[in-house]
Design an enzyme around this catalytic site. Structure first.
Site, PDB file in Angstrom:
ATOM      1  N   ASP A  49       0.859  -1.191   0.000  1.00 22.75           N
ATOM      2  CA  ASP A  49       0.000   0.000   0.000  1.00 22.75           C
ATOM      3  C   ASP A  49       0.893   1.239   0.000  1.00 22.75           C
ATOM      4  OD1 ASP A  49      -1.948   1.906   0.416  1.00 22.75           O
ATOM      5  OD2 ASP A  49      -2.145   1.487   2.559  1.00 22.75           O
ATOM      6  N   ASP A  53      -4.168   3.793   2.815  1.00 20.01           N
ATOM      7  CA  ASP A  53      -5.599   3.502   2.997  1.00 20.01           C
ATOM      8  C   ASP A  53      -5.840   2.036   3.368  1.00 20.01           C
ATOM      9  OD1 ASP A  53      -5.155   2.164   0.642  1.00 20.01           O
ATOM     10  OD2 ASP A  53      -6.681   3.209  -0.525  1.00 20.01           O
ATOM     11  N   ASP A  57      -1.815  -1.186  -3.777  1.00 14.27           N
ATOM     12  CA  ASP A  57      -2.144  -0.420  -4.989  1.00 14.27           C
ATOM     13  C   ASP A  57      -1.006  -0.515  -6.006  1.00 14.27           C
ATOM     14  OD1 ASP A  57      -0.233   1.399  -3.921  1.00 14.27           O
ATOM     15  OD2 ASP A  57      -1.820   2.318  -2.712  1.00 14.27           O
ATOM     16  N   ASP A 126      -5.744 -10.463 -15.585  1.00 16.06           N
ATOM     17  CA  ASP A 126      -6.895 -11.341 -15.427  1.00 16.06           C
ATOM     18  C   ASP A 126      -7.992 -10.882 -16.378  1.00 16.06           C
ATOM     19  OD1 ASP A 126      -8.480 -13.303 -13.860  1.00 16.06           O
ATOM     20  OD2 ASP A 126      -7.015 -12.827 -12.297  1.00 16.06           O
ATOM     21  N   ASP A 228     -10.367 -15.985 -16.421  1.00 15.92           N
ATOM     22  CA  ASP A 228     -11.098 -16.352 -15.213  1.00 15.92           C
ATOM     23  C   ASP A 228     -12.347 -17.180 -15.526  1.00 15.92           C
ATOM     24  OD1 ASP A 228     -11.621 -15.785 -12.283  1.00 15.92           O
ATOM     25  OD2 ASP A 228     -13.468 -15.031 -13.172  1.00 15.92           O
ATOM     26  N   GLU A 282      -8.340 -20.630 -16.508  1.00 10.54           N
ATOM     27  CA  GLU A 282      -8.601 -21.159 -15.170  1.00 10.54           C
ATOM     28  C   GLU A 282      -9.568 -22.312 -15.353  1.00 10.54           C
ATOM     29  OE1 GLU A 282     -10.511 -20.183 -10.830  1.00 10.54           O
ATOM     30  OE2 GLU A 282     -11.384 -19.288 -12.597  1.00 10.54           O
ATOM     31  N   HIS A 349      -4.910 -17.108  -5.122  1.00 11.86           N
ATOM     32  CA  HIS A 349      -5.823 -16.328  -4.278  1.00 11.86           C
ATOM     33  C   HIS A 349      -7.106 -17.083  -3.928  1.00 11.86           C
ATOM     34  CE1 HIS A 349      -7.227 -16.089  -8.308  1.00 11.86           C
ATOM     35  NE2 HIS A 349      -8.374 -15.618  -7.877  1.00 11.86           N
ATOM     36  N   ASP A 350      -7.312 -18.263  -4.511  1.00 14.22           N
ATOM     37  CA  ASP A 350      -8.501 -19.060  -4.198  1.00 14.22           C
ATOM     38  C   ASP A 350      -8.165 -20.233  -3.279  1.00 14.22           C
ATOM     39  OD1 ASP A 350     -10.166 -17.504  -5.789  1.00 14.22           O
ATOM     40  OD2 ASP A 350      -9.779 -18.711  -7.580  1.00 14.22           O
TER      41      ASP A 350
HETATM   42  C1  GLC Z   1     -12.393 -17.350 -10.295  1.00 11.97           C
HETATM   43  C2  GLC Z   1     -11.490 -16.491  -9.450  1.00 11.97           C
HETATM   44  C3  GLC Z   1     -12.128 -16.303  -8.109  1.00 11.97           C
HETATM   45  C4  GLC Z   1     -13.456 -15.608  -8.310  1.00 11.97           C
HETATM   46  C5  GLC Z   1     -14.335 -16.372  -9.296  1.00 11.97           C
HETATM   47  C6  GLC Z   1     -15.467 -15.530  -9.773  1.00 11.97           C
HETATM   48  O1  GLC Z   1     -12.536 -18.624  -9.783  1.00 11.97           O
HETATM   49  O2  GLC Z   1     -10.226 -17.065  -9.359  1.00 11.97           O
HETATM   50  O3  GLC Z   1     -11.327 -15.573  -7.230  1.00 11.97           O
HETATM   51  O4  GLC Z   1     -14.113 -15.501  -7.083  1.00 11.97           O
HETATM   52  O5  GLC Z   1     -13.629 -16.736 -10.458  1.00 11.97           O
HETATM   53  O6  GLC Z   1     -14.980 -14.525 -10.620  1.00 11.97           O
END
Ligand code: GLC
Length: 594
Positions: A49, A53, A57, A126, A228, A282, A349-350
């Protein structure tokens, strides 16, 4: 455009290989920069950051470009940075051509891209086009009237047809993917949250809009897209009734719908083929054939995909078994041995943190098990995706209270349980192992307040282990997880064998040790990984001779002394002991190569 030194290095190595007269399995036409790349994924909200905030970023990332460069990685994948009301942290986009206010401005983006390219780092963005935000102008228009020219951009079911055929939603509190909208007296489809309405890919106009968005970013000079939830874009709009329990096998029912390949081939013709970019889906369908159909070069669709199967085999399952883990990776490798390409990843991140998922986050084993997992990631075939913070050995934060969570997925599942009288306490325990927020906590830069991530109040709590697990401390320690990560990246980048060489698993039934070779006819590596906290051992096959082998990477000092001292090596057929979570990479002497 820029000239990348590793590519040149590779050419030199290949020329030398050609001169040696030995047969190499690397065909020139099969070589691609995106196969040779090491990808580093940044979750922008949590990286750095710059304005206090509490939210990471673009200027924050810019301020750390030298750090990223120092890792040796050559592609950065950024999670969505477009304008968004943040129902799902940027995966709900309200304008594909502008930057989310929390993250900065388009001028910041331009400096970021330049800063990366100046350092010979490529940028992959993405592309979230299964759905938009319900605040996107297309949806605002679409939901304003049944006569809107945008009506057909989304999937609507008019109320006079009765209740829509049930569809399950990933994030909805009631798991219902149809949301009634009183304005036009119709239901709209949302596979994810109700603020993420699904686009109607059958509408050619929607596809055209998406291609224009892609061109907008590609013309700015970005180097590719991570697509995605792409396997879900095509729907059977006859809306057949799905069998009881289908939601337990959701990819089989939602993935790879009708016309998906036509859409991809059209996208390839219209956009992808006009640029030198990398594209990664993905999800990879539910069979190996599905996966191959996305990435077979002859089909002109995408470069690679990543599958989820490896994610389901891990510590959060009480029956987790290393043999299953080996089976998954061996199966996926062999399916792509001759053509096509896949990704290798252990975190994103998932997912929870890789260390907590397959290693051991107890202080005693954190170091060794992080390094062992890094060794796996960087010595497998397939493009490795390394997740920010894993290079430090960051671990799951394991929140005790629902109020600490920020992820819609955890919060809505909790609400659902509360409403239906489910066991919320058991759920909180389970989320300590599996919740996505475990993998989204702020990057641990130093031992100062908030780990140096922000001078404000962080949007998600910082993991308290930052006091010892942080980049500044690890920079000073030549035996840190970070130092090891850099060595492992360097080893891969300087050895095309680790990119292209054939993978062969050894001692398949060994319950503790994952052992394999990588061999391209020029060089051969033996990789030994003990996935357990107890000592393990590996019986060296008769055909492998460790005499003259060089230990090119290891997470423990050589047995009996320092890194450089002679160590005990098993003779063919003998036993090679491995310490808890020990990882060793041997470069075998030439006589071992095919
Ligand atoms: C993908 C992303 C995930 C998101 C989902 C809906 O699986 O990796 O983080 O919540 O799509 O966009």
């Amino acid at each position: 455009m820029f000239i990348r030194l590793p590519g040149r290095l590779l050419i030199v190595l290949l020329l030398l290989a050609g001169c040696s007269g030995k047969k190499s399995s690397i065909q020139q036409e099969d070589r691609k920069w995106w196969k040779e790349a090491v990808v580093y994924q940044i979750y922008p909200r949590s990286f750095k950051d710059s304005d206090g905030d509490g939210v990471g970023d673009l200027k924050g990332i810019i301020s750390r470009l030298d750090y990223i460069k120092s890792l040796g990685v050559d592609v950065v994948w950024l999670n969505p940075i477009y304008s968004s009301p943040n129902d799902d942290n940027g995966y709900d986009i309200s304008d594909y051509r502008s930057i989310m206010k929390d993250f900065g401005t388009m001028a910041d983006f331009d400096s970021l891209l330049k800063g990366m390219h100046d350092r010979h780092i490529r940028l992959v963005m993405d592309l979230v086009v299964n759905h938009t935000s319900d605040e996107h102008p297309w949806f605002r228009q679409s939901s304003s009237s049944r006569e809107s020219p945008y009506r057909n951009y989304y999937h609507w079911w008019n109320e006079e047809r009765g209740k829509p055929t049930p569809r399950w939603s990933f994030f909805d509190v009631n798991s219902d993917a149809w949301k009634y909208d009183p304005v036009t007296k119709a239901y709209y489809l949302h596979y994810f949250s109700r603020k993420q309405p699904d686009l109607n890919w059958e509408n050619p106009q929607v596809r055209k809009e998406v291609y224009e968005v892609m061109k907008f970013w590609l013309d700015k000079g970005i180097d590719g897209f991570r697509m995605d939830a792409f396997q879900f874009v095509a729907k059977d709009t006859m809306w057949p009734v799905l069998p009881q329990g289908y939601e337990q096998h959701i990819i089989r029912y939602y993935g790879m719908g009708p016309h998906l390949h036509e859409y991809l081939q059209e996208m390839n013709r219209e956009v992808i083929s006009k640029y030198d970019i990398m594209t990664v889906a993905e999800g990879a369908g539910s069979t190996l054939d599905d996966a191959m159909s996305l990435v077979d070069p002859a089909r002109h669709e995408l470069n690679m995909a990543y599958h989820f199967e490896g994610m389901d085999v891990g510590n959060f399952d009480p029956d987790y078994n290393l043999l299953d883990f080996k089976k998954v990776y061996t199966k996926w490798d062999s399916a792509f041995e001759d053509k096509g390409w896949i990704s290798i990843y252990l975190g994103n991140h998932d997912q929870p943190r890789m260390l907590s998922h397959w290693g051991n986050d107890a202080p005693r084993y954190r170091d060794a098990s992080s390094k062992m997992l890094t060794t796996f990631l960087l010595t497998m075939r397939g493009t490795p995706y390394c997740y920010y913070g894993d290079e430090l050995g960051m671990s799951n934060i394991k929140f005790d209270r629902i109020s600490d969570y920020r992820d819609i997925s955890t919060i809505n599942k909790f609400m659902h349980l509360r409403q239906t009288g489910g066991d919320t306490a058991a759920f909180i325990e389970e989320q300590k192992r599996s919740a996505r927020d475990n993998g989204r906590t702020p990057f641990q830069w130093d031992e100062g307040p908030n780990a140096g991530f922000t001078t404000g109040s962080p949007w998600l709590k910082v993991n308290p282990d930052y006091v010892t697990v942080n980049a500044a401390a690890e920079e000073k320690d030549t035996s840190s997880v970070l130092a090891y990560f850099r060595k492992a990246v360097w080893l891969r980048k300087s050895n095309p064998t680790l990119v292209y060489g054939k993978y062969a698993v050894l001692d398949r039934d060994n319950p503790s040790v994952y052992a394999y070779t990588r061999d391209d006819g020029q060089k051969k590596f033996l990789i030994l990984l003990n996935f357990k906290a107890a000592p393990g051992s590996f019986i060296l096959p008769a055909e492998i001779d460790l005499t003259g082998a060089k230990r090119v990477l290891s997470n423990y000092p050589a047995a009996g002394g320092g890194q450089k001292t002679a160590e005990k090596k098993a003779t063919p057929g003998g036993t090679q002991p491995l310490r808890p979570y020990e990882a060793v990479v041997y470069e075998l002497s030439p006589r071992n190569s095919d």
